[in-house]
Design a protein around this motif. Sequence first.
Motif, PDB file in Angstrom:
ATOM      1  N   SER A   3       7.022  -1.931  14.674  1.00  0.00           N
ATOM      2  CA  SER A   3       6.746  -1.203  13.436  1.00  0.00           C
ATOM      3  C   SER A   3       5.303  -0.713  13.320  1.00  0.00           C
ATOM      4  O   SER A   3       4.951  -0.116  12.309  1.00  0.00           O
ATOM      5  CB  SER A   3       7.069  -2.089  12.236  1.00  0.00           C
ATOM      6  OG  SER A   3       6.182  -3.190  12.176  1.00  0.00           O
ATOM      7  N   ILE A   4       4.469  -0.940  14.342  1.00  0.00           N
ATOM      8  CA  ILE A   4       3.081  -0.480  14.237  1.00  0.00           C
ATOM      9  C   ILE A   4       3.014   1.035  14.337  1.00  0.00           C
ATOM     10  O   ILE A   4       3.877   1.668  14.942  1.00  0.00           O
ATOM     11  CB  ILE A   4       2.164  -1.127  15.304  1.00  0.00           C
ATOM     12  CG1 ILE A   4       2.632  -0.779  16.712  1.00  0.00           C
ATOM     13  CG2 ILE A   4       2.042  -2.615  15.091  1.00  0.00           C
ATOM     14  CD1 ILE A   4       1.694  -1.238  17.801  1.00  0.00           C
ATOM     15  N   LYS A   5       1.981   1.598  13.722  1.00  0.00           N
ATOM     16  CA  LYS A   5       1.807   3.043  13.744  1.00  0.00           C
ATOM     17  C   LYS A   5       0.316   3.361  13.659  1.00  0.00           C
ATOM     18  O   LYS A   5      -0.493   2.491  13.344  1.00  0.00           O
ATOM     19  CB  LYS A   5       2.561   3.684  12.584  1.00  0.00           C
ATOM     20  CG  LYS A   5       2.095   3.214  11.221  1.00  0.00           C
ATOM     21  CD  LYS A   5       3.046   3.656  10.133  1.00  0.00           C
ATOM     22  CE  LYS A   5       2.622   3.151   8.767  1.00  0.00           C
ATOM     23  NZ  LYS A   5       2.382   1.720   8.676  1.00  0.00           N
ATOM     24  N   ASP A  59      -2.850   1.779  11.329  1.00  0.00           N
ATOM     25  CA  ASP A  59      -2.773   0.350  11.029  1.00  0.00           C
ATOM     26  C   ASP A  59      -4.007  -0.366  11.562  1.00  0.00           C
ATOM     27  O   ASP A  59      -4.527  -0.018  12.618  1.00  0.00           O
ATOM     28  CB  ASP A  59      -1.536  -0.282  11.672  1.00  0.00           C
ATOM     29  CG  ASP A  59      -0.240   0.095  10.982  1.00  0.00           C
ATOM     30  OD1 ASP A  59      -0.293   0.693   9.894  1.00  0.00           O
ATOM     31  OD2 ASP A  59       0.822  -0.230  11.540  1.00  0.00           O
ATOM     32  N   VAL A 116      -1.171  -7.579  12.556  1.00  0.00           N
ATOM     33  CA  VAL A 116      -1.299  -6.229  12.032  1.00  0.00           C
ATOM     34  C   VAL A 116      -1.542  -6.319  10.545  1.00  0.00           C
ATOM     35  O   VAL A 116      -0.883  -7.083   9.840  1.00  0.00           O
ATOM     36  CB  VAL A 116      -0.022  -5.402  12.299  1.00  0.00           C
ATOM     37  CG1 VAL A 116      -0.138  -4.020  11.673  1.00  0.00           C
ATOM     38  CG2 VAL A 116       0.248  -5.284  13.779  1.00  0.00           C
ATOM     39  N   THR A 117      -2.495  -5.531  10.056  1.00  0.00           N
ATOM     40  CA  THR A 117      -2.694  -5.366   8.624  1.00  0.00           C
ATOM     41  C   THR A 117      -2.543  -3.876   8.351  1.00  0.00           C
ATOM     42  O   THR A 117      -3.359  -3.088   8.801  1.00  0.00           O
ATOM     43  CB  THR A 117      -4.095  -5.836   8.188  1.00  0.00           C
ATOM     44  OG1 THR A 117      -4.289  -7.170   8.659  1.00  0.00           O
ATOM     45  CG2 THR A 117      -4.237  -5.801   6.688  1.00  0.00           C
ATOM     46  N   THR A 118      -1.484  -3.501   7.670  1.00  0.00           N
ATOM     47  CA  THR A 118      -1.194  -2.095   7.437  1.00  0.00           C
ATOM     48  C   THR A 118      -2.134  -1.513   6.386  1.00  0.00           C
ATOM     49  O   THR A 118      -2.910  -2.223   5.762  1.00  0.00           O
ATOM     50  CB  THR A 118       0.259  -1.909   6.984  1.00  0.00           C
ATOM     51  OG1 THR A 118       0.475  -2.703   5.829  1.00  0.00           O
ATOM     52  CG2 THR A 118       1.236  -2.306   8.067  1.00  0.00           C
ATOM     53  N   GLN A 119      -2.034  -0.208   6.185  1.00  0.00           N
ATOM     54  CA  GLN A 119      -2.903   0.494   5.252  1.00  0.00           C
ATOM     55  C   GLN A 119      -2.824  -0.092   3.837  1.00  0.00           C
ATOM     56  O   GLN A 119      -3.793  -0.122   3.121  1.00  0.00           O
ATOM     57  CB  GLN A 119      -2.517   1.977   5.176  1.00  0.00           C
ATOM     58  CG  GLN A 119      -2.891   2.758   6.413  1.00  0.00           C
ATOM     59  CD  GLN A 119      -4.345   3.197   6.417  1.00  0.00           C
ATOM     60  OE1 GLN A 119      -5.186   2.665   5.705  1.00  0.00           O
ATOM     61  NE2 GLN A 119      -4.657   4.163   7.238  1.00  0.00           N
ATOM     62  N   ASP A 120      -1.656  -0.570   3.431  1.00  0.00           N
ATOM     63  CA  ASP A 120      -1.509  -1.064   2.066  1.00  0.00           C
ATOM     64  C   ASP A 120      -1.962  -2.515   1.895  1.00  0.00           C
ATOM     65  O   ASP A 120      -1.802  -3.085   0.835  1.00  0.00           O
ATOM     66  CB  ASP A 120      -0.073  -0.888   1.556  1.00  0.00           C
ATOM     67  CG  ASP A 120       0.932  -1.642   2.404  1.00  0.00           C
ATOM     68  OD1 ASP A 120       0.529  -2.398   3.298  1.00  0.00           O
ATOM     69  OD2 ASP A 120       2.151  -1.458   2.166  1.00  0.00           O
ATOM     70  N   GLY A 155       0.940  -8.550   8.942  1.00  0.00           N
ATOM     71  CA  GLY A 155       2.132  -8.543   9.753  1.00  0.00           C
ATOM     72  C   GLY A 155       2.370  -9.835  10.486  1.00  0.00           C
ATOM     73  O   GLY A 155       3.310  -9.954  11.243  1.00  0.00           O
TER      74      GLY A 155
END
Length: 70
Positions: free
Chosen positions: A15-17, A20, A61-65, A69
């Motif tokens: 799910s990474i993009k 991120d 992972v730490t997403t934009q929001d 993760g």
Amino acid sequence: PQQKRQKQWQEMLGSIKAGDRITTAGGIRGIILSIKDDVIVIRVAPDNIKLEVAKNAIASVTTQDGTSGS
């Protein structure tokens, strides 16, 4: 428990993009610029250095929001 962790980690990698924020297993933190097969390119502060890292070296992972993760 180990299989559950492995499955969660695989889902996280899937799910990474670009955009991120990630932390590698070696402790390097950066922002994903691009993803190619099993390699990602990240930008590392403070000098905006670009590093090419193996995808399976991602520890979390730490997403934009702001959600984590791991």
